[in-house]
Motif scaffolding. Structure first.
Motif, PDB file in Angstrom:
ATOM      1  N   GLN A  71       0.839  -1.199   0.000  1.00  0.00           N
ATOM      2  CA  GLN A  71       0.000   0.000   0.000  1.00  0.00           C
ATOM      3  C   GLN A  71       0.867   1.240   0.000  1.00  0.00           C
ATOM      4  N   ILE A  72       0.395   2.256  -0.713  1.00  0.00           N
ATOM      5  CA  ILE A  72       0.974   3.581  -0.543  1.00  0.00           C
ATOM      6  C   ILE A  72      -0.180   4.553  -0.349  1.00  0.00           C
ATOM      7  N   LYS A  73       0.048   5.531   0.486  1.00  0.00           N
ATOM      8  CA  LYS A  73      -0.923   6.601   0.696  1.00  0.00           C
ATOM      9  C   LYS A  73      -0.305   7.884   0.171  1.00  0.00           C
ATOM     10  N   ILE A  74      -1.091   8.597  -0.622  1.00  0.00           N
ATOM     11  CA  ILE A  74      -0.642   9.847  -1.224  1.00  0.00           C
ATOM     12  C   ILE A  74      -1.565  10.953  -0.719  1.00  0.00           C
ATOM     13  N   TRP A  75      -1.006  11.883   0.067  1.00  0.00           N
ATOM     14  CA  TRP A  75      -1.812  12.996   0.587  1.00  0.00           C
ATOM     15  C   TRP A  75      -1.961  14.043  -0.498  1.00  0.00           C
ATOM     16  N   VAL A  76      -3.179  14.566  -0.620  1.00  0.00           N
ATOM     17  CA  VAL A  76      -3.487  15.523  -1.681  1.00  0.00           C
ATOM     18  C   VAL A  76      -4.244  16.716  -1.101  1.00  0.00           C
ATOM     19  N   ASN A  77      -4.306  17.796  -1.892  1.00  0.00           N
ATOM     20  CA  ASN A  77      -5.021  19.007  -1.486  1.00  0.00           C
ATOM     21  C   ASN A  77      -6.483  18.996  -1.899  1.00  0.00           C
ATOM     22  N   ASP A  78      -6.804  18.374  -3.034  1.00  0.00           N
ATOM     23  CA  ASP A  78      -8.166  18.410  -3.559  1.00  0.00           C
ATOM     24  C   ASP A  78      -8.591  17.009  -3.985  1.00  0.00           C
ATOM     25  N   LEU A  79      -9.070  16.244  -3.027  1.00  0.00           N
ATOM     26  CA  LEU A  79      -9.450  14.853  -3.258  1.00  0.00           C
ATOM     27  C   LEU A  79     -10.574  14.734  -4.276  1.00  0.00           C
ATOM     28  N   ASP A  80     -11.563  15.627  -4.203  1.00  0.00           N
ATOM     29  CA  ASP A  80     -12.710  15.546  -5.113  1.00  0.00           C
ATOM     30  C   ASP A  80     -12.289  15.736  -6.570  1.00  0.00           C
ATOM     31  N   ALA A  81     -11.407  16.686  -6.829  1.00  0.00           N
ATOM     32  CA  ALA A  81     -10.949  16.923  -8.195  1.00  0.00           C
ATOM     33  C   ALA A  81     -10.180  15.709  -8.727  1.00  0.00           C
ATOM     34  N   LEU A  82      -9.354  15.131  -7.876  1.00  0.00           N
ATOM     35  CA  LEU A  82      -8.591  13.956  -8.281  1.00  0.00           C
ATOM     36  C   LEU A  82      -9.511  12.767  -8.530  1.00  0.00           C
ATOM     37  N   GLU A  83     -10.515  12.619  -7.682  1.00  0.00           N
ATOM     38  CA  GLU A  83     -11.476  11.534  -7.878  1.00  0.00           C
ATOM     39  C   GLU A  83     -12.195  11.699  -9.219  1.00  0.00           C
ATOM     40  N   PRO A 100     -12.376   7.862  11.239  1.00  0.00           N
ATOM     41  CA  PRO A 100     -12.122   8.191  12.650  1.00  0.00           C
ATOM     42  C   PRO A 100     -10.808   8.940  12.870  1.00  0.00           C
ATOM     43  N   TRP A 101      -9.889   8.849  11.911  1.00  0.00           N
ATOM     44  CA  TRP A 101      -8.602   9.533  12.041  1.00  0.00           C
ATOM     45  C   TRP A 101      -8.571  10.868  11.299  1.00  0.00           C
ATOM     46  N   GLY A 102      -9.753  11.327  10.843  1.00  0.00           N
ATOM     47  CA  GLY A 102      -9.890  12.689  10.331  1.00  0.00           C
ATOM     48  C   GLY A 102      -9.508  12.901   8.880  1.00  0.00           C
ATOM     49  N   THR A 103      -9.862  11.941   8.026  1.00  0.00           N
ATOM     50  CA  THR A 103      -9.546  12.084   6.604  1.00  0.00           C
ATOM     51  C   THR A 103     -10.727  11.665   5.733  1.00  0.00           C
ATOM     52  N   ASN A 104     -10.686  12.094   4.492  1.00  0.00           N
ATOM     53  CA  ASN A 104     -11.469  11.512   3.406  1.00  0.00           C
ATOM     54  C   ASN A 104     -10.460  10.791   2.524  1.00  0.00           C
ATOM     55  N   GLU A 105     -10.847   9.626   1.989  1.00  0.00           N
ATOM     56  CA  GLU A 105      -9.909   8.814   1.234  1.00  0.00           C
ATOM     57  C   GLU A 105     -10.612   8.087   0.095  1.00  0.00           C
TER      58      GLU A 105
END
Length: 123
Positions: A71-83, A100-105
């Protein structure tokens, strides 16, 4: 002073060409691969937005089990645009909001069954 400058994951792939093409669909550019010094494609570095992902050939027998994917996790600024960008390309996206850890993914699997997860902090 920070000592760490960058962390670049190295993901296994038994079909490196297919894995490179997958990351290119994600907007990464193949900036270096082993064909620069050899006639065998067994390593590649792909780059997008200042970040690198390394890919390394693995024989099928040495690949992680599909239920134990890397697994890799990539933090982004605009999740909706990327989706939206990836949905337009037909990626099968699994999304999880307000974790629960405060993210949208959201995420999906590469051809080599590597889990690619994009994350945006809710803060």
């Amino acid at each position: 002073m920070k000592n760490f400058l960058n962390i670049s994951p190295v993901l296994p792939a038994n079909d490196l060409k297919a894995e490179i093409e997958f990351f290119e669909r994600l907007g990464f550019k193949n900036v270096y691969d082993s064909l620069n010094y050899s006639d065998k494609l067994d390593y590649a570095v792909l780059h997008r937005d200042g970040q690198n992902v390394h890919l390394q050939f693995q024989f099928e027998k040495d690949m992680p089990a599909k239920d134990a994917a890397q697994q890799i996790k990539i933090w982004v600024n605009d999740l909706d645009a990327l989706e939206s960008e990836f949905r337009e390309q037909g990626f099968d996206i699994k999304r999880r909001d307000n974790t629960p850890w405060g993210t949208n993914e959201f995420g999906f699997y590469s051809p080599a069954h590597n889990a690619i997860i994009f994350v945006q902090d809710l803060d």
